[in-house]
Design a protein around this motif. Structure first.
Motif, PDB file in Angstrom:
ATOM      1  N   ALA A  65       3.917  13.472   7.336  1.00 17.69           N
ATOM      2  CA  ALA A  65       2.738  13.152   6.523  1.00 17.69           C
ATOM      3  C   ALA A  65       3.152  12.534   5.197  1.00 17.69           C
ATOM      4  N   MET A  66       4.208  13.086   4.599  1.00 19.81           N
ATOM      5  CA  MET A  66       4.683  12.547   3.325  1.00 19.81           C
ATOM      6  C   MET A  66       5.151  11.096   3.479  1.00 19.81           C
ATOM      7  N   LEU A  67       5.952  10.830   4.513  1.00 25.10           N
ATOM      8  CA  LEU A  67       6.459   9.469   4.724  1.00 25.10           C
ATOM      9  C   LEU A  67       5.324   8.501   5.078  1.00 25.10           C
ATOM     10  N   THR A  68       4.331   8.983   5.826  1.00 25.69           N
ATOM     11  CA  THR A  68       3.184   8.143   6.157  1.00 25.69           C
ATOM     12  C   THR A  68       2.471   7.685   4.893  1.00 25.69           C
ATOM     13  N   SER A  69       2.276   8.626   3.956  1.00 27.98           N
ATOM     14  CA  SER A  69       1.609   8.258   2.706  1.00 27.98           C
ATOM     15  C   SER A  69       2.490   7.351   1.857  1.00 27.98           C
ATOM     16  N   LEU A  70       3.787   7.681   1.761  1.00 27.52           N
ATOM     17  CA  LEU A  70       4.672   6.913   0.890  1.00 27.52           C
ATOM     18  C   LEU A  70       4.876   5.477   1.379  1.00 27.52           C
ATOM     19  N   ILE A  71       4.909   5.290   2.683  1.00 26.25           N
ATOM     20  CA  ILE A  71       5.194   3.952   3.220  1.00 26.25           C
ATOM     21  C   ILE A  71       3.897   3.200   3.533  1.00 26.25           C
ATOM     22  N   ALA A  72       3.137   3.712   4.513  1.00 29.33           N
ATOM     23  CA  ALA A  72       1.886   3.024   4.870  1.00 29.33           C
ATOM     24  C   ALA A  72       0.874   3.117   3.731  1.00 29.33           C
ATOM     25  N   GLY A  73       0.810   4.295   3.071  1.00 28.50           N
ATOM     26  CA  GLY A  73      -0.132   4.463   1.970  1.00 28.50           C
ATOM     27  C   GLY A  73       0.180   3.546   0.802  1.00 28.50           C
ATOM     28  N   PHE A  74       1.458   3.303   0.558  1.00 23.64           N
ATOM     29  CA  PHE A  74       1.850   2.386  -0.514  1.00 23.64           C
ATOM     30  C   PHE A  74       1.296   0.992  -0.248  1.00 23.64           C
ATOM     31  N   TRP A  75       1.440   0.503   0.974  1.00 18.20           N
ATOM     32  CA  TRP A  75       0.974  -0.846   1.287  1.00 18.20           C
ATOM     33  C   TRP A  75      -0.551  -0.916   1.350  1.00 18.20           C
ATOM     34  N   ILE A  76      -1.208   0.181   1.712  1.00 18.69           N
ATOM     35  CA  ILE A  76      -2.673   0.228   1.640  1.00 18.69           C
ATOM     36  C   ILE A  76      -3.124   0.047   0.189  1.00 18.69           C
ATOM     37  N   ALA A  77      -2.443   0.745  -0.718  1.00 23.26           N
ATOM     38  CA  ALA A  77      -2.786   0.635  -2.136  1.00 23.26           C
ATOM     39  C   ALA A  77      -2.545  -0.770  -2.664  1.00 23.26           C
ATOM     40  N   ARG A 278     -10.663   0.899  -7.552  1.00 17.74           N
ATOM     41  CA  ARG A 278      -9.662   0.535  -6.541  1.00 17.74           C
ATOM     42  C   ARG A 278      -8.692   1.695  -6.301  1.00 17.74           C
ATOM     43  N   CYS A 279      -8.330   2.400  -7.368  1.00 20.30           N
ATOM     44  CA  CYS A 279      -7.422   3.553  -7.227  1.00 20.30           C
ATOM     45  C   CYS A 279      -8.051   4.623  -6.353  1.00 20.30           C
ATOM     46  N   TYR A 280      -9.323   4.913  -6.594  1.00 17.09           N
ATOM     47  CA  TYR A 280      -9.987   5.968  -5.832  1.00 17.09           C
ATOM     48  C   TYR A 280     -10.177   5.554  -4.375  1.00 17.09           C
ATOM     49  N   MET A 281     -10.446   4.275  -4.134  1.00 19.45           N
ATOM     50  CA  MET A 281     -10.551   3.811  -2.761  1.00 19.45           C
ATOM     51  C   MET A 281      -9.210   3.971  -2.045  1.00 19.45           C
ATOM     52  N   ALA A 282      -8.113   3.636  -2.744  1.00 18.12           N
ATOM     53  CA  ALA A 282      -6.788   3.777  -2.150  1.00 18.12           C
ATOM     54  C   ALA A 282      -6.475   5.235  -1.843  1.00 18.12           C
ATOM     55  N   ILE A 283      -6.804   6.136  -2.775  1.00 23.36           N
ATOM     56  CA  ILE A 283      -6.554   7.565  -2.559  1.00 23.36           C
ATOM     57  C   ILE A 283      -7.340   8.081  -1.358  1.00 23.36           C
ATOM     58  N   ALA A 284      -8.591   7.628  -1.227  1.00 23.55           N
ATOM     59  CA  ALA A 284      -9.409   8.041  -0.086  1.00 23.55           C
ATOM     60  C   ALA A 284      -8.781   7.566   1.227  1.00 23.55           C
ATOM     61  N   LEU A 285      -8.340   6.316   1.266  1.00 19.44           N
ATOM     62  CA  LEU A 285      -7.726   5.773   2.482  1.00 19.44           C
ATOM     63  C   LEU A 285      -6.405   6.469   2.792  1.00 19.44           C
ATOM     64  N   GLN A 286      -5.601   6.729   1.761  1.00 17.66           N
ATOM     65  CA  GLN A 286      -4.334   7.422   1.970  1.00 17.66           C
ATOM     66  C   GLN A 286      -4.553   8.846   2.482  1.00 17.66           C
ATOM     67  N   SER A 287      -5.557   9.527   1.933  1.00 17.42           N
ATOM     68  CA  SER A 287      -5.865  10.888   2.373  1.00 17.42           C
ATOM     69  C   SER A 287      -6.312  10.891   3.830  1.00 17.42           C
ATOM     70  N   GLY A 288      -7.165   9.936   4.187  1.00 17.18           N
ATOM     71  CA  GLY A 288      -7.591   9.824   5.576  1.00 17.18           C
ATOM     72  C   GLY A 288      -6.439   9.486   6.505  1.00 17.18           C
ATOM     73  N   LEU A 289      -5.506   8.687   6.004  1.00 12.37           N
ATOM     74  CA  LEU A 289      -4.367   8.272   6.820  1.00 12.37           C
ATOM     75  C   LEU A 289      -3.490   9.454   7.214  1.00 12.37           C
ATOM     76  N   ILE A 290      -3.166  10.339   6.250  1.00  8.24           N
ATOM     77  CA  ILE A 290      -2.292  11.463   6.610  1.00  8.24           C
ATOM     78  C   ILE A 290      -3.037  12.477   7.482  1.00  8.24           C
ATOM     79  N   ALA A 291      -4.356  12.591   7.310  1.00  2.00           N
ATOM     80  CA  ALA A 291      -5.128  13.461   8.206  1.00  2.00           C
ATOM     81  C   ALA A 291      -5.096  12.904   9.628  1.00  2.00           C
ATOM     82  N   LEU A 292      -5.232  11.586   9.764  1.00  2.18           N
ATOM     83  CA  LEU A 292      -5.163  10.950  11.080  1.00  2.18           C
ATOM     84  C   LEU A 292      -3.780  11.136  11.692  1.00  2.18           C
ATOM     85  N   PHE A 293      -2.733  10.980  10.880  1.00  2.15           N
ATOM     86  CA  PHE A 293      -1.366  11.199  11.374  1.00  2.15           C
ATOM     87  C   PHE A 293      -1.221  12.615  11.926  1.00  2.15           C
ATOM     88  N   ALA A 294      -1.696  13.611  11.162  1.00  2.00           N
ATOM     89  CA  ALA A 294      -1.568  15.008  11.596  1.00  2.00           C
ATOM     90  C   ALA A 294      -2.318  15.244  12.907  1.00  2.00           C
TER      91      ALA A 294
END
Length: 303
Positions: A65-77, A278-294
């Motif tokens: 989950a951490m790597l998903t946010s750091l890598i994919a979440g970074f590019w989403i942001a 934009r920051c809050y939209m990115a945080i929402a997408l990143q949060s959803g991303l790690i939930a989907l990964f899990a």
């Protein structure tokens, strides 16, 4: 009731207008030292041996989950229009431990008013999103029919702040809470490693960032990371008295709150929420991303 990690920087912002520049600068220096001390003390509560003994499931979900946010979440942001620094802050906060991670990552970014604004925006965004996850995810778990073990793994891999993890786990069972906390500890333990990686990344991205890191946090970063590793190694080879480990947790939490209050003191409220949407939209997408990964890991029976 608002969590302390959000109250502290808001109080700092409120006090800023009543302080002179020298006091603001002093508060900034104290908060940086407090933050590094808080990270170092985490080592007493996170022994290497205990983390390895958790087994593959918490390791897979926590680190994954951490790597998903750091890598994919970074590019989403970045795709959402955030700067490199804002993307590092948001992906790290979502992937590791919320506001505390944002403040820690902020300590390695180039110093200046823009850094303080960025850290304040991320802290203000990640905390309510974590609180929302704390309320919504237990309901989702009941709908999906997860058992205590799977529920704990899911909560520990997806919720941002440790206190929020404990609160969400408590709505299910004590067994789910224990698994959730252990899974979350994996993510928290990765904070110093992530700080090292981000420092190297910033050095390599451009000459400007290389120079900023060289003159700023790079000289202080190894010290508190080495202390974290030393404390963690010590707690792996010897039994730490409960009073000492509990005291370390309390002191570390207090130091993190001091650091976030310092972030607020150094932040100009009028400039703080520029590009916040934009920051809050990115945080929402990143949060959803790690939930989907899990969920993918759980439903493919990898844990």
């Amino acid at each position: 009731m608002l969590p302390p990690v959000l109250i502290a920087p808001v109080l700092g912002m409120a006090l800023r207008s009543r302080l002179n520049l020298r006091i603001i600068a002093t508060a900034g220096s104290i908060s940086q030292h407090a933050l590094r001390g808080g990270v170092a003390l985490l080592g007493l509560t996170l022994p290497f041996g205990g983390l390895v003994a958790l087994g593959p499931a918490p390791l897979l979900l926590g680190i994954g989950a951490m790597l998903t946010s750091l890598i994919a979440g970074f590019w989403i942001a970045r795709a959402a229009g955030l700067s490199c620094e804002e993307a590092l802050l948001s992906s790290g906060a979502v992937g590791i431990c919320g506001a505390s991670a944002a403040a820690a990552i902020g300590s390695i970014l180039p110093a200046g008013a823009e850094r303080e604004r960025q850290v304040s925006v991320i802290i203000a965004g990640v905390t309510p999103f974590g609180s929302a996850a704390m309320l919504v995810l237990p309901l989702l778990i009941h709908l999906l029919g997860f058992g205590d073990r799977i529920a704990g793994l899911f909560l520990g891999a997806t919720i941002h702040d440790m206190a929020q993890v404990v609160a969400a786990g408590a709505t299910i069972s004590s067994a789910a809470t224990r698994v959730a906390v252990l899974t979350k500890m994996i993510r928290v333990a990765m904070l110093p490693v992530v700080l090292i990686g981000m420092t190297l990344f910033l050095r390599l991205t451009s000459a400007r960032r290389r120079e900023a890191v060289k003159e700023g946090a790079a000289t202080a970063l190894p010290g508190f990371i080495l202390l974290f590793l030393l404390f963690s190694a010590a707690s792996s080879v010897m039994e730490i008295p409960p009073r000492l480990s509990n005291g370390a947790i309390q002191i570390s939490s207090f130091l993190f709150l001091m650091a976030m209050a310092g972030v607020g003191v150094r932040s100009d409220f009028r400039q703080c929420f520029r590009s916040a949407g934009r920051c809050y939209m990115a945080i929402a997408l990143q949060s959803g991303l790690i939930a989907l990964f899990a969920l993918v890991v759980i439903y493919t029976h990898l844990v």
